[in-house]
Design a protein around this motif. Structure first.
Motif, PDB file in Angstrom:
ATOM      1  N   UNK A 271       0.871  -1.176   0.000  1.00 53.07           N
ATOM      2  CA  UNK A 271       0.000   0.000   0.000  1.00 53.07           C
ATOM      3  C   UNK A 271       0.902   1.217   0.000  1.00 53.07           C
ATOM      4  N   UNK A 272       0.299   2.395   0.105  1.00 52.80           N
ATOM      5  CA  UNK A 272       1.102   3.615   0.155  1.00 52.80           C
ATOM      6  C   UNK A 272       1.963   3.666   1.407  1.00 52.80           C
ATOM      7  N   UNK A 273       1.612   2.899   2.437  1.00 56.65           N
ATOM      8  CA  UNK A 273       2.363   2.898   3.692  1.00 56.65           C
ATOM      9  C   UNK A 273       3.556   1.945   3.670  1.00 56.65           C
ATOM     10  N   UNK A 274       3.655   1.055   2.662  1.00 57.85           N
ATOM     11  CA  UNK A 274       4.768   0.112   2.610  1.00 57.85           C
ATOM     12  C   UNK A 274       4.303  -1.254   2.161  1.00 57.85           C
ATOM     13  N   UNK A 275       5.076  -2.272   2.532  1.00 58.27           N
ATOM     14  CA  UNK A 275       4.773  -3.627   2.109  1.00 58.27           C
ATOM     15  C   UNK A 275       4.884  -4.601   3.257  1.00 58.27           C
ATOM     16  N   UNK A 276       4.155  -5.731   3.149  1.00 56.76           N
ATOM     17  CA  UNK A 276       4.148  -6.759   4.176  1.00 56.76           C
ATOM     18  C   UNK A 276       4.231  -8.116   3.484  1.00 56.76           C
ATOM     19  N   UNK A 277       4.996  -9.010   4.074  1.00 58.59           N
ATOM     20  CA  UNK A 277       5.195 -10.342   3.493  1.00 58.59           C
ATOM     21  C   UNK A 277       4.714 -11.415   4.460  1.00 58.59           C
ATOM     22  N   UNK A 278       4.061 -12.431   3.926  1.00 55.68           N
ATOM     23  CA  UNK A 278       3.613 -13.557   4.726  1.00 55.68           C
ATOM     24  C   UNK A 278       3.689 -14.825   3.889  1.00 55.68           C
ATOM     25  N   UNK A 279       3.816 -15.957   4.536  1.00 57.46           N
ATOM     26  CA  UNK A 279       3.793 -17.250   3.864  1.00 57.46           C
ATOM     27  C   UNK A 279       2.512 -17.956   4.276  1.00 57.46           C
ATOM     28  N   UNK A 280       1.585 -18.071   3.338  1.00 55.57           N
ATOM     29  CA  UNK A 280       0.259 -18.598   3.629  1.00 55.57           C
ATOM     30  C   UNK A 280       0.180 -20.079   3.310  1.00 55.57           C
ATOM     31  N   UNK A 281      -0.251 -20.863   4.289  1.00 49.27           N
ATOM     32  CA  UNK A 281      -0.444 -22.299   4.090  1.00 49.27           C
ATOM     33  C   UNK A 281      -1.695 -22.528   3.257  1.00 49.27           C
ATOM     34  N   UNK A 282      -1.620 -23.480   2.318  1.00 51.56           N
ATOM     35  CA  UNK A 282      -2.719 -23.761   1.401  1.00 51.56           C
ATOM     36  C   UNK A 282      -3.544 -24.922   1.948  1.00 51.56           C
ATOM     37  N   UNK A 283      -4.875 -24.738   1.979  1.00 53.02           N
ATOM     38  CA  UNK A 283      -5.795 -25.773   2.441  1.00 53.02           C
ATOM     39  C   UNK A 283      -6.756 -26.110   1.303  1.00 53.02           C
ATOM     40  N   UNK A 284      -6.995 -27.396   1.132  1.00 52.53           N
ATOM     41  CA  UNK A 284      -7.877 -27.860   0.066  1.00 52.53           C
ATOM     42  C   UNK A 284      -7.096 -28.561  -1.027  1.00 52.53           C
ATOM     43  N   UNK A 285      -7.808 -29.084  -1.999  1.00 51.75           N
ATOM     44  CA  UNK A 285      -7.206 -29.847  -3.094  1.00 51.75           C
ATOM     45  C   UNK A 285      -7.068 -28.962  -4.328  1.00 51.75           C
ATOM     46  N   UNK A 286      -5.846 -28.928  -4.861  1.00 51.12           N
ATOM     47  CA  UNK A 286      -5.592 -28.156  -6.079  1.00 51.12           C
ATOM     48  C   UNK A 286      -6.273 -28.831  -7.275  1.00 51.12           C
ATOM     49  N   UNK A 287      -6.844 -28.053  -8.190  1.00 44.06           N
ATOM     50  CA  UNK A 287      -7.268 -28.645  -9.474  1.00 44.06           C
ATOM     51  C   UNK A 287      -6.051 -29.189 -10.208  1.00 44.06           C
ATOM     52  N   UNK A 288      -6.300 -30.120 -11.120  1.00 42.14           N
ATOM     53  CA  UNK A 288      -5.195 -30.734 -11.857  1.00 42.14           C
ATOM     54  C   UNK A 288      -4.396 -29.673 -12.597  1.00 42.14           C
ATOM     55  N   UNK A 289      -3.058 -29.720 -12.435  1.00 43.27           N
ATOM     56  CA  UNK A 289      -2.182 -28.771 -13.128  1.00 43.27           C
ATOM     57  C   UNK A 289      -1.961 -29.224 -14.558  1.00 43.27           C
ATOM     58  N   UNK A 290      -1.865 -28.274 -15.458  1.00 44.35           N
ATOM     59  CA  UNK A 290      -1.651 -28.562 -16.880  1.00 44.35           C
ATOM     60  C   UNK A 290      -0.348 -27.941 -17.313  1.00 44.35           C
ATOM     61  N   UNK A 291       0.600 -28.728 -17.922  1.00 46.96           N
ATOM     62  CA  UNK A 291       1.833 -28.115 -18.427  1.00 46.96           C
ATOM     63  C   UNK A 291       1.506 -27.055 -19.449  1.00 46.96           C
ATOM     64  N   UNK A 292       2.265 -25.998 -19.467  1.00 45.86           N
ATOM     65  CA  UNK A 292       1.984 -24.878 -20.363  1.00 45.86           C
ATOM     66  C   UNK A 292       3.236 -24.381 -21.016  1.00 45.86           C
ATOM     67  N   UNK A 293       3.088 -23.842 -22.252  1.00 44.50           N
ATOM     68  CA  UNK A 293       4.198 -23.176 -22.909  1.00 44.50           C
ATOM     69  C   UNK A 293       4.369 -21.757 -22.423  1.00 44.50           C
ATOM     70  N   UNK A 294       3.404 -21.273 -21.636  1.00 43.74           N
ATOM     71  CA  UNK A 294       3.484 -19.911 -21.138  1.00 43.74           C
ATOM     72  C   UNK A 294       4.194 -19.856 -19.825  1.00 43.74           C
ATOM     73  N   UNK A 295       5.455 -20.231 -19.752  1.00 42.99           N
ATOM     74  CA  UNK A 295       6.197 -20.286 -18.508  1.00 42.99           C
ATOM     75  C   UNK A 295       6.741 -18.910 -18.185  1.00 42.99           C
TER      76      UNK A 295
END
Length: 715
Positions: A271-295
């Protein structure tokens, strides 16, 4: 005379390697300067050590990038497109560099794409640690020598990769604070660690982000979200945010073709006041990942292995060996290798009825081909294992090597035409060695054949070579060896088949005529190489290289003169040769830095990392042509199938967006995209449709195959 030309060929090849090294040194100021300047960026290696050097003292190194107006470089996650800046340090013993402490990025819009990076001037600081092995006493006299090799991508309307080699000598007992303000500003722009908890819940094709513990003054404000991991969210898609009490929440759409499913996602909020960093744990099942040429960025070794796995498991080692052998056979039909085969035909004819000489010649040539393929393949595997983004045919991505090969084939052509006699250039001891050991010529002709033929990716080779780089060293070596064996097999059969000798006329005066005729395929190869050089560097570099070739011809002709004329004209020719060599190196260097790859024809757009995802999110299909100017198969497909009016009409009817990924010059993002499909070279043709897996088409593209693939798309 022709038996001795390959000694000169080796000299020319060495010249090419040296020219490539010289170009790299010129681009990076030979590692001796702390500043590298291009037309778009001024890059400088700087240090900050207010308390001096040594354990328990705060020491920072950094790369400062000052961009010209309109240009920008990229953050750790570049967003929809781009590549992050990469630093490779060479430090004194006991001095250790950590990762970049990335300042907060800014969002940039380019059409529908959203990128994360920096404009203006940015300093990328790197904290330095000292191990017990470090001793100031070792550096009291000369000081500490710090070296850095950096690569960064700058973009405006076009994107240009830049690199530099930097050197900085630091006095061991002095404080270094001249750039203190810049370091303080950069460190002040680091995001602060969030004290509260955070989590991410997967909800269909979206992520629900919740962050608590933010500063109370932020409650109610809109924040910007920057995920540190590329390829997870769709950066260009709209997203929503709100406050639930003092917990900031957001719903962010996933990338259409996601390449990773992490357990934790580090994010930065600004924000205009600065930045904040966090590491968020993921809960739930990811949809199937698809390989992509858009790396968006080069994948890690583990990610690349996972992306290659589907194709690797479907391709056994035996099929890979078969594909490599057939690919090697087909290489003999590539136009770029025909001039070298013409040399072998001439040598074969000179043996006449000497069956033993033909067989030894055939074995030596085969050994040169096989060993060269093994060496080249091992180099590619080794460089990729070391983190370098190179692929098959990488030697022709160097403009200096292209110029060196043009010089080499010019020399060979002049020799065949009778303009240059190596007998006047080489010591008599060399010529005597040639006479006693003609097998050396056959071996070196095999080396030369591989140097110009390997980038001509033929049918059946792509999958086999892509599979090879994922295998253990012994199995990978076997595939490259079989590839060489396939290329050498026709000549081996001819050398060991008595019927072949009976088909050849007896040696005679006709051979001199044939030798002079073969000068023209050599010069035609020079024309092709200069065309490739032009797509890499521009017209100025081509003109400078042509001047060098004319000077080489003058120097060669001067050696055929006698008496005073030879001395006077020879000195003049040497001066012209030296001047044109310097001019060619300068123009090649300038063109390598500033000239874009081959221009696009109407209807095609340039590919870049992330563009496929962006277009698919709009519901449009995409066809990507991974190509290079030095790839003969690529050029054949461009002039035939990809120029067919019926095919182009079918593209238009189905609203297919045409993207061209030009790999003529080295491009890490294209190399990474090829690797995601288990390939190490071009051509590669991929058809994407929203909601479907990418469809990989054949290397030799036919109208029937492409029209069949397009028929599955709705109009």
């Amino acid at each position: 005379m022709t038996h001795s030309f390959l000694h000169q060929a080796i000299s020319a090849i060495v010249f090419g390697v040296c020219a490539s090294v010289a170009q790299a040194q010129l681009l990076g100021n030979a590692g001796g300067s702390s500043v590298v300047t291009t037309e778009r960026t001024r890059a400088e290696l700087v240090a900050h050590a207010p308390e001096g050097l040594g354990p328990n003292k705060k020491v920072w190194l950094g790369l400062r990038l000052a961009h010209q107006p309109g240009w920008k470089s990229y953050w750790l996650n570049p967003g929809d497109a781009g590549l992050p800046t990469r630093l490779q340090w060479d430090l004194p013993r006991g001095m250790l560099a950590d990762e970049i402490s990335w300042p907060m990025p800014t969002k940039f819009l380019l059409g529908s794409l959203v990128n994360y990076g920096y404009a203006g001037t940015v300093l990328l600081p790197v904290p330095v640690r000292f191990s017990p092995e470090f001793s100031l006493d070792d550096h009291m006299s000369a000081g500490l020598q710090v070296r850095l090799k950096a690569q960064w991508l700058v973009c405006s309307d076009v994107c240009i990769p830049e690199e530099g080699e930097f050197g900085l000598r630091i006095a061991p007992n002095s404080s270094h604070v001249s750039d203190g303000a810049a370091f303080q500003a950069s460190l002040g722009a680091q995001p602060r660690v969030v004290s509260g908890s955070s989590r991410i819940d997967i909800d269909g094709n979206s992520l629900v982000v919740r962050v608590g513990g933010l500063t109370a003054s932020l409650v109610g404000q809109k924040l910007d979200l920057f995920p540190e991991l590329p390829g997870v969210i769709n950066a260009s898609a709209s997203w929503s945010q709100k406050w639930e009490g003092n917990v900031w929440t957001a719903r962010v759409p996933l990338a259409v073709q996601r390449s990773d499913s992490p357990e934790t996602v580090p994010i930065v909020l600004t924000s205009a006041e600065g930045g904040w960093r966090t590491e968020a744990r993921v809960f739930g099942d990811w949809p199937a990942a698809i390989p992509t040429g858009g790396i968006t960025a080069a994948p890690s070794h583990g990610e690349a292995e996972r992306m290659r796995q589907p194709e690797a498991t479907s391709l056994t080692i035996w099929l890979a060996l078969l594909g490599a052998f057939i690919g090697g056979l087909v290489l003999n039909l590539m136009p770029c290798v025909l001039p070298v085969l013409a040399i072998k035909v001439l040598g074969f004819a000179r043996h006449g009825t000497d069956a033993k000489g033909r067989r030894v010649d055939g074995l030596a040539y085969a050994a040169g081909v096989v060993l060269s393929f093994v060496a080249l393949g091992s180099l590619v595997v080794g460089l990729r294992a070391a983190g370098e983004h190179v692929g098959w045919g990488f030697q022709l991505q160097s403009p200096s090597m292209i110029a060196a090969l043009a010089l080499l084939f010019t020399i060979i052509g002049l020799n065949f035409a009778g303009v240059v006699s190596f007998g006047r250039l080489m010591p008599a001891s060399w010529l005597a060695y040639q006479a006693r050991h003609p097998v050396v010529n056959a071996f070196l002709s095999g080396v030369l054949a591989v140097a110009v033929a390997s980038p001509c990716t033929a049918p059946f080779m792509g999958a086999a070579l892509g599979f090879a780089v994922t295998l253990p060293t012994l199995q990978a070596t076997a595939i490259f060896a079989v590839l060489g064996l396939g290329m050498a097999t026709p000549y081996l059969l001819a050398a060991w088949t008595p019927a072949a000798a009976r088909l050849l006329p007896r040696p005679g005066a006709w051979m001199d005529t044939l030798q002079r005729l073969l000068a023209f395929p050599m010069l035609a190869t020079v024309v092709w190489l200069l065309w490739v050089l032009g797509t890499q560097t521009g017209l100025d570099a081509v003109i400078a290289t042509l001047s060098l070739l004319v000077a080489t011809s003058l120097l060669g002709w001067a050696t055929s003169l006698r008496g005073t004329a030879r001395a006077v004209i020879g000195l003049l020719a040497m001066a012209v040769f030296a001047a044109t060599s310097a001019l060619a190196l300068r123009e090649i260097r300038a063109g390598s830095v500033g000239h874009p790859a081959a221009s696009l024809v109407a209807g095609w757009e340039p590919w870049h990392a992330g563009k496929v995802d962006s277009i698919l999110s709009q519901g449009k299909p995409v066809f990507v042509d991974f190509t290079a100017s030095w790839c003969v198969t690529c050029q054949y497909n461009k002039k035939s199938t990809l120029s067919d009016p019926a095919v182009l009409a079918s593209f238009r009817e189905r609203n297919v967006v045409l993207l061209r990924a030009d790999w003529t010059r080295r491009d890490a993002s294209i190399t990474a995209a090829l690797a995601s499909f288990g390939r190490t070279g071009v051509p590669l043709y991929v058809l994407y449709a929203p909601g479907k897996d990418p469809q990989v088409l054949s290397e030799v593209l036919t109208d029937t195959e492409l029209m069949s693939a397009l028929s599955g798309l709705s109009k």
